[in-house]
Write an enzyme that holds these catalytic residues in place. Structure first.
Site, short mmCIF file in Angstrom:
data_model
loop_
_atom_site.label_atom_id
_atom_site.label_comp_id
_atom_site.label_asym_id
_atom_site.label_seq_id
_atom_site.Cartn_x
_atom_site.Cartn_y
_atom_site.Cartn_z
N HIS A 36 0.84 -1.20 0.00
CA HIS A 36 0.00 0.00 0.00
C HIS A 36 0.88 1.25 0.00
O HIS A 36 2.12 1.16 -0.03
CB HIS A 36 -0.98 -0.02 1.17
N HIS A 91 3.82 1.52 2.42
CA HIS A 91 5.02 0.77 2.03
C HIS A 91 5.82 1.55 0.99
O HIS A 91 7.04 1.67 1.09
CB HIS A 91 4.62 -0.59 1.43
N CYS A 99 -4.06 -9.11 21.09
CA CYS A 99 -4.66 -8.74 19.80
C CYS A 99 -4.05 -9.61 18.71
O CYS A 99 -2.84 -9.59 18.48
CB CYS A 99 -4.39 -7.26 19.49
N CYS A 123 -2.34 -7.49 15.89
CA CYS A 123 -1.01 -6.94 16.22
C CYS A 123 -0.04 -8.06 16.56
O CYS A 123 1.16 -7.85 16.62
CB CYS A 123 -1.06 -6.03 17.44
N CYS A 139 -8.06 -2.53 21.64
CA CYS A 139 -6.70 -2.48 21.07
C CYS A 139 -6.40 -1.05 20.64
O CYS A 139 -7.21 -0.43 19.95
CB CYS A 139 -6.63 -3.41 19.86
N HIS A 199 -6.26 -1.34 16.66
CA HIS A 199 -7.39 -1.85 15.87
C HIS A 199 -8.75 -1.49 16.48
O HIS A 199 -9.80 -1.83 15.92
CB HIS A 199 -7.25 -3.37 15.68
N LYS A 250 -7.46 7.16 8.19
CA LYS A 250 -6.51 6.14 7.80
C LYS A 250 -6.97 5.52 6.48
O LYS A 250 -8.17 5.28 6.31
CB LYS A 250 -6.51 5.08 8.90
N LYS A 309 -9.16 -0.45 3.07
CA LYS A 309 -9.94 -1.07 2.00
C LYS A 309 -11.42 -0.90 2.26
O LYS A 309 -12.20 -0.58 1.38
CB LYS A 309 -9.60 -2.56 1.90
O1 ME8 Z 1 4.73 -3.31 10.66
N1 ME8 Z 1 1.74 5.49 6.10
O2 ME8 Z 1 4.91 -4.36 8.61
P1 ME8 Z 1 3.81 -3.54 7.77
C1 ME8 Z 1 3.07 5.39 6.27
N2 ME8 Z 1 6.32 -6.28 9.59
N3 ME8 Z 1 3.68 4.25 6.66
C2 ME8 Z 1 2.92 3.17 6.87
C3 ME8 Z 1 1.52 3.21 6.71
C4 ME8 Z 1 0.93 4.43 6.30
N4 ME8 Z 1 -0.36 4.58 6.10
N5 ME8 Z 1 1.04 1.98 7.02
C5 ME8 Z 1 2.11 1.22 7.35
C6 ME8 Z 1 5.17 -4.18 9.92
N6 ME8 Z 1 3.24 1.94 7.26
C7 ME8 Z 1 6.21 -5.16 10.46
C8 ME8 Z 1 7.52 -4.44 10.60
S1 ME8 Z 1 10.12 -4.35 11.18
C9 ME8 Z 1 11.17 -5.33 12.02
C10 ME8 Z 1 8.64 -5.26 11.15
C11 ME8 Z 1 4.61 1.50 7.57
O3 ME8 Z 1 3.82 -4.21 6.43
C12 ME8 Z 1 4.71 0.86 8.94
O4 ME8 Z 1 4.74 1.84 9.93
O5 ME8 Z 1 2.54 -3.48 8.50
C13 ME8 Z 1 6.00 0.08 8.80
O6 ME8 Z 1 7.11 0.92 9.07
C14 ME8 Z 1 6.00 -0.34 7.33
O7 ME8 Z 1 5.01 0.48 6.68
C15 ME8 Z 1 5.65 -1.80 7.12
O8 ME8 Z 1 4.39 -2.08 7.69
#
Ligand code: ME8
Length: 498
Positions: free
Chosen positions: A26, A29, A134, A137, A152, A155, A299, A302
């Protein structure tokens, strides 16, 4: 020794969080990868030995559930999604040196060794734990962490009490040390707002961390006890270290972990404690970027239908303009709203009008009036010196304020546009020294500003440098007197969007 800033290290090792590959990538990422790539490219440009890591977090129980829903084997499901994340890195023109998957042997081996080391030191023990759990999480919450008493905090759903037996990490024994560490290292967490949030939470009692889950056939098994797998967060954090081998271990400690706000606690409390427990040096910074919100300020999700697909946007707009918009227009130290209308406005005004037109005017007019080549001459009076801009940009970068850095560059670009408007070179018909002076000043400005914009818009910057017969190997901040510009007809760099 308190650590003050990234410039103290001779290398620069930067990481993104590793993504959960349980769906398509998304905007969050994409944003995080672009931001991290910006810092990696910038430090490399400034001559640092740079290493950039990204990857995927594959051991969570959630992946097993998602695969079941999709009627697939977990590994097959994960492999397919990981390919999409790797493809995203390519499409975003990300310069990561490595891509770690936490299902790789190299990762498992390091996690096992670290676990055994902590167990030997009695920092891991077996016991029972009761708390509010949760599933989304994959985390326990204490009473004080719950939202409105039983929800949570991420969530916003009620969390049932759960008792689990398993393995625990003695996080509580590090509480005092963590307080001292954060006091002595005020730049460990950037920005300050995130630092304050974390430090405030350190006043509550920290409990030991449950670091195992019942083995349901997915995850890294606890060494010597296959009834359990290792809690996914415990193994995931270790990726930053496990990705390094004999050749690349020289990059440790990491200069910076780039992460989103939702996972700051794991990176600024749990990760430092694990490293301290294992006698491994701590990273220099954790840069907590803001979360991208939908245009309505909510936020992206979907179910609300307010999300935007980064891959669709890259297809629709030029990648570099997309990178420019995200880096300049979203605040580097707080949450920001994504707006396609604002993206279009940036393309049409800042990029097409300010930057594109300057290049068109300066290059075309120089070619027409003085020819395709212009070398520095002592007769020229230089109106521009960007040394103080470089200092300001460096200061912003050191503080992880890329948005401010870009705005500083744009202020200079505006003054170059003002300069050309004031000087009106189109009114001078002969190739006099005065005319050449104006053109050299313009070409030099384009050179220096484009060089600084390379980490923002890598492909476009190289294209622009080519138009004036330059490349990234020629640092415009050194030896201006030996510069020669060899011009070729510019193409339209930033087509306007209706
Ligand atoms: O948290 N805006 O993975 P993830 C900006 N696997 N950044 C965002 C965001 C948004 N709307 N939503 C998510 C995880 N992120 C774990 C991490 S690290 C050892 C393990 C950011 O796929 C989120 O904060 O849910 C994180 O830094 C990254 O995307 C991956 O999120």
């Amino acid at each position: 020794m308190p650590n003050e800033g990234i410039c103290m290290q001779d290398h620069f090792y930067i990481t993104t969080a590793i993504d959960y590959p349980n769906g398509s990538p998304h905007m969050g990422h994409a944003y995080e990868k672009i931001v991290t790539d910006f810092y990696a490219r910038y430090h490399k440009l400034m001559g640092k030995d740079t290493y950039f890591l990204t990857g995927t977090d594959e051991n969570g129980q959630k992946l097993k559930t998602s695969a079941e829903k999709a009627n697939k084997e977990t590994m097959e499901f994960v492999n397919q999604n990981v390919d999409i994340f790797k493809d995203l890195c390519q499409k975003l023109n990300i310069t990561n040196n490595d891509f770690i998957r936490t299902t790789e042997e190299r990762h498992k081996n390091v996690v096992h060794n670290l676990w055994k080391k902590l167990a030997e030191k009695d920092l891991i023990y077996q016991s029972e734990y009761t708390g509010h759990y949760c599933d989304d999480c994959e985390s326990f919450y204490t009473e004080t962490q719950l939202e409105d008493g039983d929800n949570c905090p991420h969530h916003h759903k009620p969390l049932p009490q759960k008792t689990e037996s398993g393995y625990f990490f003695r996080l509580s024994t590090f509480q005092t040390w963590l307080k001292e560490f954060h006091n002595e290292n005020p730049k460990f967490i950037i920005p300050n707002a995130s630092r304050k949030e974390i430090i405030a939470r350190l006043d509550d009692e920290i409990r030991d961390l449950s670091i195992s889950r019942p083995n349901q056939g997915w995850g890294i098994e606890v060494p010597g006890d296959n009834q359990y797998v290792i809690y996914t967060w415990f193994d995931a954090l270790i990726n930053y270290y496990s990705a390094l081998d004999d050749k690349t271990l020289k990059y440790w400690p990491a200069s910076c972990h780039v992460i989103g706000r939702d996972i700051a606690w794991f990176h600024t409390i749990i990760w430092p404690a694990i490293l301290k427990a294992a006698d491994i040096e701590l990273p220099q910074h954790v840069y907590v970027h803001g979360m991208i919100l939908a245009e309505d300020g909510k936020k992206m999700s979907k179910s609300l239908g307010n999300g935007v697909d980064p891959l669709e946007l890259i297809d629709k707009y030029n990648l570099d303009t997309f990178r420019y918009y995200l880096l300049k227009s979203l605040p580097s130290h707080s949450n920001g709203r994504f707006s396609e209308a604002a993206l279009i406005q940036d393309i049409n005004t800042s990029l097409a009008n300010d930057y594109g037109n300057l290049i068109m005017r300066a290059v075309k007019l120089t070619m027409k009036r003085v020819g395709p080549e212009l070398s520095y001459s002592d007769e020229f009076e230089m109106s521009f010196n960007f040394d103080s801009l470089l200092e300001k940009v460096n200061a912003n970068i050191k503080n992880f304020e890329h948005d401010k850095a870009i705005k500083e560059i744009w202020t200079e670009l505006t003054s170059v546009n003002q300069y050309i408007n004031q000087k009106e070179p189109w009114t001078i018909k002969e190739p006099t020294t005065e005319l050449k002076t104006i053109f050299f000043n313009c070409l030099y400005s384009i050179h220096a500003l484009t060089y600084l914009l390379y980490p923002v818009m890598p492909e476009t910057s190289v294209k622009i440098l080519n138009i004036i017969g330059q490349d990234l190997n020629r640092n415009p901040f050194e030896d201006i007197k030996s510069l020669t510009y060899k011009l070729t007809d510019p193409e339209i760099l930033f087509p306007k969007i209706q």
